[in-house]
Enzyme design. Sequence first.
Site, PDB file in Angstrom:
ATOM      1  N   LEU A 168       0.824  -1.208   0.000  1.00 55.98           N
ATOM      2  CA  LEU A 168       0.000   0.000   0.000  1.00 55.98           C
ATOM      3  C   LEU A 168       0.861   1.262   0.000  1.00 55.98           C
ATOM      4  O   LEU A 168       2.040   1.212   0.381  1.00 55.98           O
ATOM      5  CB  LEU A 168      -0.878   0.022   1.256  1.00 55.98           C
ATOM      6  CG  LEU A 168      -2.020  -0.989   1.340  1.00 55.98           C
ATOM      7  CD1 LEU A 168      -2.621  -0.966   2.739  1.00 55.98           C
ATOM      8  CD2 LEU A 168      -3.082  -0.695   0.278  1.00 55.98           C
ATOM      9  N   SER A 169       0.265   2.349  -0.375  1.00 60.37           N
ATOM     10  CA  SER A 169       0.939   3.640  -0.242  1.00 60.37           C
ATOM     11  C   SER A 169       1.232   3.856   1.248  1.00 60.37           C
ATOM     12  O   SER A 169       0.359   3.627   2.091  1.00 60.37           O
ATOM     13  CB  SER A 169       0.017   4.753  -0.770  1.00 60.37           C
ATOM     14  OG  SER A 169       0.575   6.007  -0.512  1.00 60.37           O
ATOM     15  N   GLY A 172       6.020   1.636   3.160  1.00 60.87           N
ATOM     16  CA  GLY A 172       7.475   1.691   3.349  1.00 60.87           C
ATOM     17  C   GLY A 172       8.267   1.185   2.147  1.00 60.87           C
ATOM     18  O   GLY A 172       9.458   0.876   2.275  1.00 60.87           O
ATOM     19  N   SER A 174       9.415   2.746  -0.653  1.00 60.56           N
ATOM     20  CA  SER A 174      10.562   3.578  -1.042  1.00 60.56           C
ATOM     21  C   SER A 174      11.652   3.504   0.011  1.00 60.56           C
ATOM     22  O   SER A 174      12.851   3.450  -0.313  1.00 60.56           O
ATOM     23  CB  SER A 174      10.131   5.033  -1.231  1.00 60.56           C
ATOM     24  OG  SER A 174       9.038   5.094  -2.097  1.00 60.56           O
ATOM     25  N   ASP A 197       6.719   6.304  -7.839  1.00 61.19           N
ATOM     26  CA  ASP A 197       6.497   7.750  -7.753  1.00 61.19           C
ATOM     27  C   ASP A 197       7.466   8.504  -8.671  1.00 61.19           C
ATOM     28  O   ASP A 197       7.080   9.408  -9.414  1.00 61.19           O
ATOM     29  CB  ASP A 197       6.732   8.199  -6.299  1.00 61.19           C
ATOM     30  CG  ASP A 197       5.472   8.781  -5.677  1.00 61.19           C
ATOM     31  OD1 ASP A 197       4.545   9.103  -6.425  1.00 61.19           O
ATOM     32  OD2 ASP A 197       5.435   8.913  -4.436  1.00 61.19           O
ATOM     33  N   ILE A 240       3.294   0.377  -5.933  1.00 57.89           N
ATOM     34  CA  ILE A 240       2.135  -0.230  -5.269  1.00 57.89           C
ATOM     35  C   ILE A 240       1.790  -1.528  -5.999  1.00 57.89           C
ATOM     36  O   ILE A 240       1.540  -2.540  -5.398  1.00 57.89           O
ATOM     37  CB  ILE A 240       0.917   0.729  -5.276  1.00 57.89           C
ATOM     38  CG1 ILE A 240       1.236   2.012  -4.507  1.00 57.89           C
ATOM     39  CG2 ILE A 240      -0.293   0.028  -4.650  1.00 57.89           C
ATOM     40  CD1 ILE A 240       0.097   3.009  -4.456  1.00 57.89           C
ATOM     41  N   SER A 241       1.783  -1.466  -7.309  1.00 59.93           N
ATOM     42  CA  SER A 241       1.438  -2.622  -8.164  1.00 59.93           C
ATOM     43  C   SER A 241       0.310  -3.432  -7.529  1.00 59.93           C
ATOM     44  O   SER A 241       0.523  -4.560  -7.093  1.00 59.93           O
ATOM     45  CB  SER A 241       2.664  -3.488  -8.464  1.00 59.93           C
ATOM     46  OG  SER A 241       3.515  -3.645  -7.353  1.00 59.93           O
ATOM     47  N   GLY A 290     -10.323   6.756  -6.519  1.00 54.09           N
ATOM     48  CA  GLY A 290      -9.581   5.558  -6.914  1.00 54.09           C
ATOM     49  C   GLY A 290      -8.249   5.444  -6.198  1.00 54.09           C
ATOM     50  O   GLY A 290      -7.233   5.131  -6.797  1.00 54.09           O
TER      51      GLY A 290
HETATM   52  N1  LIG Z   1      -5.103   7.079  -6.685  1.00 54.19           N
HETATM   53  C1  LIG Z   1      -3.917   6.766  -6.208  1.00 54.19           C
HETATM   54  N2  LIG Z   1      -3.688   5.529  -5.727  1.00 54.19           N
HETATM   55  C2  LIG Z   1      -2.477   5.224  -5.259  1.00 54.19           C
HETATM   56  N3  LIG Z   1      -1.414   6.065  -5.230  1.00 54.19           N
HETATM   57  C3  LIG Z   1      -1.598   7.308  -5.713  1.00 54.19           C
HETATM   58  C4  LIG Z   1      -2.850   7.715  -6.214  1.00 54.19           C
HETATM   59  N4  LIG Z   1      -2.725   8.992  -6.631  1.00 54.19           N
HETATM   60  C5  LIG Z   1      -1.480   9.380  -6.390  1.00 54.19           C
HETATM   61  N5  LIG Z   1      -0.782   8.377  -5.835  1.00 54.19           N
HETATM   62  C6  LIG Z   1       0.662   8.461  -5.553  1.00 54.19           C
HETATM   63  O1  LIG Z   1       1.287   7.655  -6.543  1.00 54.19           O
HETATM   64  C7  LIG Z   1       2.188   6.737  -5.964  1.00 54.19           C
HETATM   65  C8  LIG Z   1       1.976   5.323  -6.522  1.00 54.19           C
HETATM   66  O2  LIG Z   1       2.513   5.192  -7.785  1.00 54.19           O
HETATM   67  P1  LIG Z   1       2.757   3.742  -8.358  1.00 54.19           P
HETATM   68  O3  LIG Z   1       3.317   3.938  -9.710  1.00 54.19           O
HETATM   69  O4  LIG Z   1       3.554   2.950  -7.401  1.00 54.19           O
HETATM   70  O5  LIG Z   1       1.274   3.161  -8.434  1.00 54.19           O
HETATM   71  S1  LIG Z   1       0.749   1.866  -9.190  1.00 54.19           S
HETATM   72  O6  LIG Z   1       1.725   0.787  -8.953  1.00 54.19           O
HETATM   73  O7  LIG Z   1       0.623   2.172 -10.606  1.00 54.19           O
HETATM   74  O8  LIG Z   1      -0.563   1.561  -8.588  1.00 54.19           O
HETATM   75  C9  LIG Z   1       1.892   6.707  -4.498  1.00 54.19           C
HETATM   76  O9  LIG Z   1       3.177   6.683  -3.914  1.00 54.19           O
HETATM   77  P2  LIG Z   1       3.559   5.768  -2.653  1.00 54.19           P
HETATM   78  O10 LIG Z   1       2.887   6.422  -1.489  1.00 54.19           O
HETATM   79  O11 LIG Z   1       5.053   5.861  -2.616  1.00 54.19           O
HETATM   80  O12 LIG Z   1       3.077   4.374  -2.886  1.00 54.19           O
HETATM   81  C10 LIG Z   1       1.124   7.974  -4.213  1.00 54.19           C
HETATM   82  O13 LIG Z   1       1.998   8.958  -3.735  1.00 54.19           O
HETATM   83  N1  LIG Z   2      10.293   0.375   8.640  1.00 56.69           N
HETATM   84  C1  LIG Z   2       9.768   1.551   8.975  1.00 56.69           C
HETATM   85  N2  LIG Z   2       9.604   1.907  10.238  1.00 56.69           N
HETATM   86  C2  LIG Z   2       9.077   3.093  10.555  1.00 56.69           C
HETATM   87  N3  LIG Z   2       8.677   4.014   9.662  1.00 56.69           N
HETATM   88  C3  LIG Z   2       8.825   3.709   8.377  1.00 56.69           C
HETATM   89  C4  LIG Z   2       9.370   2.466   7.962  1.00 56.69           C
HETATM   90  N4  LIG Z   2       9.376   2.431   6.621  1.00 56.69           N
HETATM   91  C5  LIG Z   2       8.853   3.599   6.216  1.00 56.69           C
HETATM   92  N5  LIG Z   2       8.522   4.380   7.253  1.00 56.69           N
HETATM   93  C6  LIG Z   2       7.910   5.692   7.194  1.00 56.69           C
HETATM   94  O1  LIG Z   2       6.625   5.535   6.616  1.00 56.69           O
HETATM   95  C7  LIG Z   2       6.348   6.561   5.707  1.00 56.69           C
HETATM   96  C8  LIG Z   2       6.045   5.950   4.345  1.00 56.69           C
HETATM   97  O2  LIG Z   2       7.206   5.328   3.842  1.00 56.69           O
HETATM   98  P1  LIG Z   2       7.496   5.260   2.301  1.00 56.69           P
HETATM   99  O3  LIG Z   2       8.784   4.543   2.137  1.00 56.69           O
HETATM  100  O4  LIG Z   2       7.400   6.609   1.693  1.00 56.69           O
HETATM  101  O5  LIG Z   2       6.274   4.341   1.824  1.00 56.69           O
HETATM  102  P2  LIG Z   2       5.746   4.064   0.359  1.00 56.69           P
HETATM  103  O6  LIG Z   2       6.886   4.242  -0.591  1.00 56.69           O
HETATM  104  O7  LIG Z   2       5.251   2.652   0.402  1.00 56.69           O
HETATM  105  O8  LIG Z   2       4.644   5.045   0.144  1.00 56.69           O
HETATM  106  C9  LIG Z   2       7.568   7.459   5.699  1.00 56.69           C
HETATM  107  O9  LIG Z   2       7.307   8.544   6.528  1.00 56.69           O
HETATM  108  C10 LIG Z   2       8.669   6.604   6.257  1.00 56.69           C
HETATM  109  O10 LIG Z   2       9.627   7.356   6.959  1.00 56.69           O
END
Ligand SMILES: Nc1ncnc2c1ncn2[C@@H]1O[C@H](COP(=O)(O)OS(=O)(=O)O)[C@@H](OP(=O)(O)O)[C@H]1O
Ligand SMILES: Nc1ncnc2c1ncn2[C@@H]1O[C@H](COP(=O)(O)OP(=O)(O)O)[C@@H](O)[C@H]1O
Length: 337
Positions: A168-169, A172, A174, A197, A240-241, A290
């Site tokens: 999920l977004s 963790g 990245s 991202d 996220i895939s 979405g």
């Molecule tokens: N609708 C919606 N759903 C999910 N995520 C959203 C959406 N809109 C914007 N974002 C931002 O886009 C990042 C996800 O991009 P991805 O390329 O990993 O998504 S996917 O695999 O194509 O589903 C995701 O980043 P991460 O939080 O790092 O996962 C979000 O910041």
């Molecule tokens: N193992 C962990 N323990 C505590 N906090 C974390 C951990 N991994 C990520 N975080 C924190 O969670 C938030 C989301 O992490 P991020 O790597 O950006 O997630 P994603 O790429 O899946 O959206 C950030 O603020 C990051 O610092």
Amino acid sequence: MDARLPARPPRPRARAPVRLPFAASTATRRAGWWCPRDPRVDPSGRGACAFASPGRCPRLAVAHLNRSPASNLGLHPRRPLLPRLPAAGTRTRVTGDESCDGRPLVECTGDRSVEEQPEHAGVEGKALKMSSTVPKSSNIFWHDCPVGKTDRQKLLKQKGCVVWITGLSGSGKSTLACTLGRELHTRGKLAYVLDGDNLRHGLNKDLGFKAEDRAENIRRVGEVAKLFADAGLVCIASLISPYRRDRESCRALLSDSSFIEVFLNMSLELCEARDPKGLYKLARAGKIKGFTGIDDPYEAPLNCEIEIKEVDGVCPPPAEMAGQVVTYLEEKGFLHE
Ligand SMILES: Nc1ncnc2c1ncn2[C@@H]1O[C@H](COP(=O)(O)OS(=O)(=O)O)[C@@H](OP(=O)(O)O)[C@H]1O
Ligand SMILES: Nc1ncnc2c1ncn2[C@@H]1O[C@H](COP(=O)(O)OP(=O)(O)O)[C@@H](O)[C@H]1O
């Protein structure tokens, strides 16, 4: 000949079918031929689904049968995948390089259906559309180079692979990708991070978050990751895939052992509490539609290589998560020649 009759236009000469440009499997052999603008298949020349009987092969389902036929139409030798195909008893056929909306057209005359492959039915209630990877030209050839993957791996003293991080977004991804990249770098191993991202700022900036855009996003990253692995690198893809089928298609691009799926199994509650970009808040307020986990599905892996879980609401620290992946890579021999 009666001069009053209009001259009949010459019948288009049927082109001999050429073989499908991908590995043959039983399904391939059964399903057939790739016939660019073959008038027997497409007498209109417009890419219509000429053989399909309307009820069994609705044109939309045909025109939008959308990934590589090799994977989506059950033609891939290892992992047959089927999207929403017409009813059982029909057969499939790629008909050419044009379709009603510019996508390669797949003739539905196939004999397998989604019902027969429930595990590949895709996201429930969603008809996923994906851009086809059918080459647009038939006149393309594979050119081999004298230096191959094995040579590069020897040079780098490691083995190319793809570490695919899904979750999920906010789970963790990245953080793990960067920590793992740093750890491998410290060990003298060449790694490269493909972050969802980040890629959406360039390669994938034309894509949004509709199901078909996500699918195309994953497909492109899967192809790029495959190239990095072929270059001999540890390619770390963090996206996220959300759809199982898309991840499986990426897996199918590589040899089984060199696609390492890492599932960051963090609860929605934890991710939402983190909400580092404030996106969950916006999604809950209906300002983002979405959003994965809120009003768009996330399909957890069924057979991933590594699962990282929170324990009592607490996530292992990043170094520990990365350590788990490094141990796996060590054990499987990816960090050696
Ligand atoms: N609708 C919606 N759903 C999910 N995520 C959203 C959406 N809109 C914007 N974002 C931002 O886009 C990042 C996800 O991009 P991805 O390329 O990993 O998504 S996917 O695999 O194509 O589903 C995701 O980043 P991460 O939080 O790092 O996962 C979000 O910041
Ligand atoms: N193992 C962990 N323990 C505590 N906090 C974390 C951990 N991994 C990520 N975080 C924190 O969670 C938030 C989301 O992490 P991020 O790597 O950006 O997630 P994603 O790429 O899946 O959206 C950030 O603020 C990051 O610092």
